[in-house]
Design an enzyme around this catalytic site. Sequence first.
Site, PDB file in Angstrom:
ATOM      1  CG  ASP A  67     -18.812  48.707 113.207  1.00 19.41           C
ATOM      2  OD1 ASP A  67     -18.208  47.610 113.285  1.00 19.41           O
ATOM      3  OD2 ASP A  67     -19.069  49.405 114.198  1.00 19.41           O
ATOM      4  CG  HIS A 270       0.954  36.388  91.598  1.00 23.09           C
ATOM      5  ND1 HIS A 270      -0.027  36.643  90.679  1.00 23.09           N
ATOM      6  CD2 HIS A 270       2.034  37.096  91.195  1.00 23.09           C
ATOM      7  CE1 HIS A 270       0.455  37.473  89.753  1.00 23.09           C
ATOM      8  NE2 HIS A 270       1.702  37.754  90.037  1.00 23.09           N
ATOM      9  CG  ASP A 287       7.858  40.480  94.141  1.00 20.49           C
ATOM     10  OD1 ASP A 287       7.897  41.696  94.407  1.00 20.49           O
ATOM     11  OD2 ASP A 287       7.455  40.026  93.056  1.00 20.49           O
ATOM     12  CG  ASP A 298       7.410  45.300  92.050  1.00 22.27           C
ATOM     13  OD1 ASP A 298       7.670  44.380  92.847  1.00 22.27           O
ATOM     14  OD2 ASP A 298       6.825  45.125  90.965  1.00 22.27           O
ATOM     15  CG  HIS A 377       7.361  36.191  85.192  1.00 25.61           C
ATOM     16  ND1 HIS A 377       8.280  37.213  85.088  1.00 25.61           N
ATOM     17  CD2 HIS A 377       7.863  35.337  86.136  1.00 25.61           C
ATOM     18  CE1 HIS A 377       9.269  37.003  85.948  1.00 25.61           C
ATOM     19  NE2 HIS A 377       9.055  35.871  86.586  1.00 25.61           N
ATOM     20  CG  HIS A 381       5.081  45.545  86.178  1.00 23.71           C
ATOM     21  ND1 HIS A 381       5.072  46.543  87.120  1.00 23.71           N
ATOM     22  CD2 HIS A 381       5.619  44.464  86.808  1.00 23.71           C
ATOM     23  CE1 HIS A 381       5.546  46.079  88.259  1.00 23.71           C
ATOM     24  NE2 HIS A 381       5.910  44.816  88.102  1.00 23.71           N
ATOM     25  CG  HIS A 388       1.200  45.035  88.082  1.00 26.76           C
ATOM     26  ND1 HIS A 388       0.616  43.793  88.094  1.00 26.76           N
ATOM     27  CD2 HIS A 388       2.460  44.832  88.548  1.00 26.76           C
ATOM     28  CE1 HIS A 388       1.474  42.895  88.543  1.00 26.76           C
ATOM     29  NE2 HIS A 388       2.607  43.508  88.833  1.00 26.76           N
ATOM     30  CD  GLU A 411       8.648  41.852  87.721  1.00 26.05           C
ATOM     31  OE1 GLU A 411       8.383  40.939  88.508  1.00 26.05           O
ATOM     32  OE2 GLU A 411       7.971  42.889  87.613  1.00 26.05           O
ATOM     33  CE1 TYR A 415      10.218  32.579  89.825  1.00 26.99           C
ATOM     34  CE2 TYR A 415      10.084  32.746  87.430  1.00 26.99           C
ATOM     35  CZ  TYR A 415      10.137  33.354  88.674  1.00 26.99           C
ATOM     36  OH  TYR A 415      10.121  34.718  88.763  1.00 26.99           O
ATOM     37  NE  ARG A 433       9.460  37.968  90.925  1.00 32.09           N
ATOM     38  CZ  ARG A 433       8.759  36.982  91.461  1.00 32.09           C
ATOM     39  NH1 ARG A 433       8.747  35.783  90.897  1.00 32.09           N
ATOM     40  NH2 ARG A 433       8.076  37.160  92.575  1.00 32.09           N
ATOM     41  CD  GLU A 435       9.873  43.370  90.668  1.00 34.07           C
ATOM     42  OE1 GLU A 435       9.594  42.623  91.631  1.00 34.07           O
ATOM     43  OE2 GLU A 435       9.008  43.905  89.943  1.00 34.07           O
TER      44      GLU A 435
HETATM   45  N1  GLY Z   1       5.218  42.261  92.841  1.00 36.13           N
HETATM   46  C1  GLY Z   1       4.483  42.137  91.663  1.00 36.13           C
HETATM   47  C2  GLY Z   1       5.339  42.122  90.502  1.00 36.13           C
HETATM   48  O1  GLY Z   1       6.539  41.986  90.622  1.00 36.13           O
HETATM   49  O2  GLY Z   1       4.896  42.296  89.413  1.00 36.13           O
HETATM   50 MN    MN Z   2       7.075  43.717  89.473  1.00 30.15          MN
HETATM   51 MN    MN Z   3       7.620  42.395  92.382  1.00 31.19          MN
END
Ligand code: GLY
Ligand code: MN
Ligand code: MN
Length: 474
Positions: A67, A270, A287, A298, A377, A381, A388, A411, A415, A433, A435
């Site tokens: 529960d 991720h 991140d 983000d 990547h 976004h 996202h 972002e 790497y 990264r 961002e």
């Molecule tokens: N934190 C997810 C992204 O940067 O897309």
């Molecule tokens: Mn992002």
């Molecule tokens: Mn991010």
Amino acid sequence: MARPRRSTEPRRRTVVGTRRGPELPGAPPPPLGRDEYARRRRALMREMGRDAIAVIAAAPVHLRNNDVEYAYRQDSDFHHLTGFGEPESVAVLVPGRPQGEYLLFVRDRDPTRETWDGRRAGPAGACRDFGADDAFPIADIDEILPGLMESRARVFYTVGVNRDFDQRLVGWVNGLRAQAKHGRHAPHEIVALEHALHEMRLFKSRGEVEQMRHAARIAAAAHLRAMRHCRPGVFEYEIAAEIRHEFHRADADISYLPIVGGGANGCILHYRENASVLRDGELLLIDAGCEFRHYASDITRTFPVNGRFSAAQRAAYDLVLEANRAAIEAVRPGEHWNRPHEVAVQVLTAGMVRLGLLKGRVPTLIKEETYRRFYMHKTGHWLGMDVHDVGEYKIGDAWRALEPGMVLTIEPGLYIPPGTRGVPPESRNIGIRIEDDVPVTREGHEVLTDGVPKAADAIEAVMAAARAARSTAS
Ligand code: GLY
Ligand code: MN
Ligand code: MN
């Protein structure tokens, strides 16, 4: 075309204070008013037309075990149209209905359940506090909703998000069909609600951008706190805890699972374990963003665990920063969605050649996507209620043009995991990264996330001040 401005925000001082706790992110903006939700419903009903009805279900409760529930998060579409936070609710829009166009089905008041599980608005509260024209107990929906549907040709509904509710909706439509010989009419079309609604959600109002600005401020304070807390020997989860602390003290929560990756873990896009010890000489990639009143931030920052970039780390870092800045400059009305990515790829690929990571002609390395070995990547976004966020990226076959009110992330990254062959040894074990969150404005763009430094010198200054404060205290 208007020249883009780096930021319409007053430049915030980079804080190099000695207090352990970072500054509070400032007073929150006023919440969105009932009139904003009403405007959204009216806009959607205009799109739907008079012969339609929209049915929008609240997010279901998910059980963790027995529960015990997962934290409840309202469905973004439902919240966007209602501002109503309770589960087991259904919103119905019936354009032109004389007795009222906006109906809510909600949990009935129940003193016993409210003692155990918390307060409920009930139908009276749904009308009084949330602007419903009419509200009913959710237990009565089977009785009432088919009757509302039968006079309409089209049902606007999002199929495939809530399978149980899909079945119920099909059940109501089939029930009406089965009664055709008794003179009842069934709607003959189910139309994708999200098509119209997500296009609306893509364009943020001034009030929404204010919520996002605050979410960005909170996340910036969290990243500052992380920078100050970081040193060799600390575990990734300790840094994650500092970040969550900063979110929760500002009445926010995570907008996605924070990524706190030291060294090689920073090369896992991720990475979620957040379980390793942070080592001297390595970088830490964080991140992490928060959600404030259903609006996300983000942010990614990367910095040296010991507070000082090595020469190779600094060269790679400055390259990603150059790509981040150049891509942000490409955000302006009329530019197409993919332009910032193209700019970032151009800068990064040229830099990869300069740093000895790739050999060859830059145009060829881009055309053949060789750069994807180190940058795999996209550069951003949409950002909004969901991290996202919803909204199309292409119209037909073409990238869509950026327009004021859209918010996106920028972002870029680089790497180079340990063991990467064919690269200078000192360039290995580097994951970077950077961002930022960037609304498109009439003049160009704004950067919501400049409350946390990203220039290497500024980061080193923050970390040096924290180191000095620690040694004074001990
Ligand atoms: N934190 C997810 C992204 O940067 O897309
Ligand atoms: Mn992002
Ligand atoms: Mn991010």
